[in-house]
Scaffold this motif. Structure first.
Motif, mmCIF file in Angstrom:
data_model
loop_
_atom_site.group_PDB
_atom_site.id
_atom_site.type_symbol
_atom_site.label_atom_id
_atom_site.label_comp_id
_atom_site.label_asym_id
_atom_site.label_seq_id
_atom_site.Cartn_x
_atom_site.Cartn_y
_atom_site.Cartn_z
ATOM 1 N N ILE A 201 8.676 -21.815 15.807
ATOM 2 C CA ILE A 201 8.230 -23.165 15.468
ATOM 3 C C ILE A 201 8.081 -23.354 13.957
ATOM 4 O O ILE A 201 7.154 -23.993 13.486
ATOM 5 C CB ILE A 201 6.908 -23.496 16.187
ATOM 6 C CG1 ILE A 201 5.862 -22.427 15.889
ATOM 7 C CG2 ILE A 201 7.120 -23.676 17.668
ATOM 8 C CD1 ILE A 201 4.467 -22.764 16.358
ATOM 9 N N LEU A 202 8.984 -22.732 13.176
ATOM 10 C CA LEU A 202 9.028 -22.899 11.721
ATOM 11 C C LEU A 202 7.821 -22.325 11.002
ATOM 12 O O LEU A 202 7.426 -22.791 9.936
ATOM 13 C CB LEU A 202 9.206 -24.371 11.355
ATOM 14 C CG LEU A 202 10.380 -25.079 12.015
ATOM 15 C CD1 LEU A 202 10.369 -26.549 11.635
ATOM 16 C CD2 LEU A 202 11.692 -24.431 11.658
ATOM 17 N N VAL A 203 7.215 -21.289 11.573
ATOM 18 C CA VAL A 203 6.060 -20.626 10.972
ATOM 19 C C VAL A 203 6.289 -19.124 10.986
ATOM 20 O O VAL A 203 6.803 -18.568 11.953
ATOM 21 C CB VAL A 203 4.763 -20.972 11.740
ATOM 22 C CG1 VAL A 203 3.585 -20.175 11.214
ATOM 23 C CG2 VAL A 203 4.472 -22.458 11.656
ATOM 24 N N ARG A 204 5.896 -18.478 9.893
ATOM 25 C CA ARG A 204 5.941 -17.022 9.783
ATOM 26 C C ARG A 204 4.535 -16.553 9.423
ATOM 27 O O ARG A 204 3.843 -17.203 8.639
ATOM 28 C CB ARG A 204 6.918 -16.616 8.694
ATOM 29 C CG ARG A 204 6.926 -15.120 8.457
ATOM 30 C CD ARG A 204 7.730 -14.701 7.272
ATOM 31 N NE ARG A 204 9.064 -15.233 7.334
ATOM 32 C CZ ARG A 204 9.820 -15.411 6.257
ATOM 33 N NH1 ARG A 204 9.373 -15.111 5.075
ATOM 34 N NH2 ARG A 204 11.027 -15.892 6.365
ATOM 35 N N ALA A 205 4.108 -15.431 9.973
ATOM 36 C CA ALA A 205 2.792 -14.868 9.655
ATOM 37 C C ALA A 205 2.934 -13.372 9.405
ATOM 38 O O ALA A 205 3.808 -12.725 9.970
ATOM 39 C CB ALA A 205 1.816 -15.121 10.800
ATOM 40 N N TRP A 206 2.048 -12.819 8.549
ATOM 41 C CA TRP A 206 2.108 -11.390 8.238
ATOM 42 C C TRP A 206 0.749 -10.881 7.801
ATOM 43 O O TRP A 206 -0.133 -11.643 7.416
ATOM 44 C CB TRP A 206 3.148 -11.107 7.157
ATOM 45 C CG TRP A 206 2.883 -11.743 5.839
ATOM 46 C CD1 TRP A 206 2.193 -11.222 4.784
ATOM 47 C CD2 TRP A 206 3.312 -13.035 5.411
ATOM 48 N NE1 TRP A 206 2.157 -12.104 3.737
ATOM 49 C CE2 TRP A 206 2.844 -13.228 4.103
ATOM 50 C CE3 TRP A 206 4.046 -14.052 6.011
ATOM 51 C CZ2 TRP A 206 3.082 -14.394 3.389
ATOM 52 C CZ3 TRP A 206 4.286 -15.209 5.292
ATOM 53 C CH2 TRP A 206 3.806 -15.356 4.008
ATOM 54 N N VAL A 207 0.617 -9.566 7.870
ATOM 55 C CA VAL A 207 -0.535 -8.857 7.326
ATOM 56 C C VAL A 207 0.004 -7.698 6.498
ATOM 57 O O VAL A 207 1.077 -7.164 6.789
ATOM 58 C CB VAL A 207 -1.512 -8.339 8.412
ATOM 59 C CG1 VAL A 207 -2.130 -9.482 9.173
ATOM 60 C CG2 VAL A 207 -0.839 -7.373 9.353
ATOM 61 N N GLY A 208 -0.750 -7.323 5.487
ATOM 62 C CA GLY A 208 -0.320 -6.228 4.635
ATOM 63 C C GLY A 208 -1.491 -5.381 4.201
ATOM 64 O O GLY A 208 -2.591 -5.882 3.974
ATOM 65 N N TYR A 209 -1.246 -4.086 4.086
ATOM 66 C CA TYR A 209 -2.249 -3.153 3.581
ATOM 67 C C TYR A 209 -1.746 -2.613 2.248
ATOM 68 O O TYR A 209 -0.622 -2.117 2.141
ATOM 69 C CB TYR A 209 -2.485 -2.005 4.562
ATOM 70 C CG TYR A 209 -3.486 -1.018 4.024
ATOM 71 C CD1 TYR A 209 -4.839 -1.313 4.027
ATOM 72 C CD2 TYR A 209 -3.071 0.190 3.473
ATOM 73 C CE1 TYR A 209 -5.771 -0.425 3.510
ATOM 74 C CE2 TYR A 209 -3.988 1.087 2.955
ATOM 75 C CZ TYR A 209 -5.331 0.766 2.973
ATOM 76 O OH TYR A 209 -6.246 1.650 2.447
ATOM 77 N N GLY A 210 -2.565 -2.722 1.214
ATOM 78 C CA GLY A 210 -2.174 -2.297 -0.122
ATOM 79 C C GLY A 210 -2.315 -0.802 -0.325
ATOM 80 O O GLY A 210 -3.376 -0.241 -0.104
ATOM 81 N N PHE A 211 -1.233 -0.163 -0.735
ATOM 82 C CA PHE A 211 -1.313 1.255 -1.078
ATOM 83 C C PHE A 211 -1.269 1.460 -2.589
ATOM 84 O O PHE A 211 -1.419 2.569 -3.073
ATOM 85 C CB PHE A 211 -0.226 2.077 -0.367
ATOM 86 C CG PHE A 211 1.174 1.596 -0.561
ATOM 87 C CD1 PHE A 211 1.914 2.015 -1.641
ATOM 88 C CD2 PHE A 211 1.760 0.733 0.348
ATOM 89 C CE1 PHE A 211 3.211 1.586 -1.821
ATOM 90 C CE2 PHE A 211 3.053 0.297 0.188
ATOM 91 C CZ PHE A 211 3.783 0.717 -0.912
ATOM 92 N N LEU A 212 -1.097 0.394 -3.353
ATOM 93 C CA LEU A 212 -1.212 0.415 -4.813
ATOM 94 C C LEU A 212 -1.906 -0.886 -5.200
ATOM 95 O O LEU A 212 -1.452 -1.970 -4.832
ATOM 96 C CB LEU A 212 0.165 0.481 -5.486
ATOM 97 C CG LEU A 212 0.193 0.227 -6.993
ATOM 98 C CD1 LEU A 212 -0.461 1.368 -7.743
ATOM 99 C CD2 LEU A 212 1.611 0.029 -7.470
ATOM 100 N N ASN A 213 -3.008 -0.782 -5.927
ATOM 101 C CA ASN A 213 -3.734 -1.977 -6.339
ATOM 102 C C ASN A 213 -4.375 -1.712 -7.694
ATOM 103 O O ASN A 213 -5.354 -0.985 -7.790
ATOM 104 C CB ASN A 213 -4.801 -2.355 -5.303
ATOM 105 C CG ASN A 213 -5.453 -3.680 -5.613
ATOM 106 O OD1 ASN A 213 -4.861 -4.550 -6.235
ATOM 107 N ND2 ASN A 213 -6.684 -3.843 -5.199
ATOM 108 N N GLU A 214 -3.792 -2.304 -8.737
ATOM 109 C CA GLU A 214 -4.302 -2.126 -10.089
ATOM 110 C C GLU A 214 -4.357 -3.473 -10.805
ATOM 111 O O GLU A 214 -3.446 -4.283 -10.671
ATOM 112 C CB GLU A 214 -3.389 -1.216 -10.910
ATOM 113 C CG GLU A 214 -3.288 0.189 -10.423
ATOM 114 C CD GLU A 214 -2.326 1.006 -11.277
ATOM 115 O OE1 GLU A 214 -2.276 2.220 -11.038
ATOM 116 O OE2 GLU A 214 -1.635 0.462 -12.149
ATOM 117 N N ILE A 215 -5.413 -3.671 -11.551
ATOM 118 C CA ILE A 215 -5.504 -4.808 -12.455
ATOM 119 C C ILE A 215 -5.902 -4.262 -13.823
ATOM 120 O O ILE A 215 -6.936 -3.614 -13.959
ATOM 121 C CB ILE A 215 -6.525 -5.859 -11.967
ATOM 122 C CG1 ILE A 215 -6.061 -6.477 -10.660
ATOM 123 C CG2 ILE A 215 -6.726 -6.934 -13.029
ATOM 124 C CD1 ILE A 215 -6.973 -7.543 -10.110
#
Length: 175
Positions: free
Chosen positions: A98-112
């Motif tokens: 129905i023209l929608v995409r969904a996702w989840v993600g887990y960060g294995f690299l996170n730097e600021i």
């Protein structure tokens, strides 16, 4: 035996050949976030790329890399600092019919990297949804939840947290 072969041939004739696609999706977004300990804001522009393997049953899995090209950390107390984000996620998602995409993600690299304060490292996850009904592009909304535990390799006394929303436009290409 001939009847068995005829039934087998009939079944093969009605089944589809399975296939999978490679999803290459560059995106450009704007992050709006609220930090805690220290309290403040984190806003900025992001460039990213999602690479995923798509199965024929609407499911996909892959990698998502985000680079913050222009951001600013604005603490409630203290001076504003330029910030550069570098984040990589493992992502899984589903493309709804129905023209929608969904996702989840887990960060294995996170730097600021903050201009004056140093480099923050920690863990994070994201949840996203996209409207795919426009020709060639997708409109995306993501929620990021981050917990930073290190500053320049040293443990922080209290974990710094960031909750952000990212609005982005992407170009999903399938090969």
């Amino acid at each position: 035996m001939k009847k068995l072969m005829a039934v087998f041939a009939l079944i093969l004739g009605f089944t589809s050949v399975s296939h999978a696609d490679l999803l290459v999706e560059p995106y450009l977004g704007y992050e709006m976030g609220k930090t805690k300990d220290p309290d403040g804001k984190l806003d900025g522009t992001q460039l990213g790329l999602r690479l995923a393997y798509k199965t024929p049953i609407m499911f996909w899995a892959g990698l998502d890399y985000t680079l913050g090209v222009s951001a600013e950390s604005k603490p409630d107390a203290g001076a504003n600092e330029d910030a550069k984000r570098s984040t990589a996620y493992g992502v899984v998602g589903i493309d709804f019919p129905i023209l929608v995409r969904a996702w989840v993600g887990y960060g294995f690299l996170n730097e600021i990297k903050l201009e004056d304060s140093g480099k923050l490292k920690g863990s994070n996850y994201k949840v996203g949804v996209a409207f795919t009904g426009l020709p060639f592009i997708s409109l995306n909304l993501e929620y990021l939840n981050e917990t930073f535990t290190e500053l320049d390799g040293n443990d922080l006394a209290t974990d710094a947290k960031n909750d952000s929303y990212v609005l982005s436009v992407s170009l999903p290409l399938e090969f």
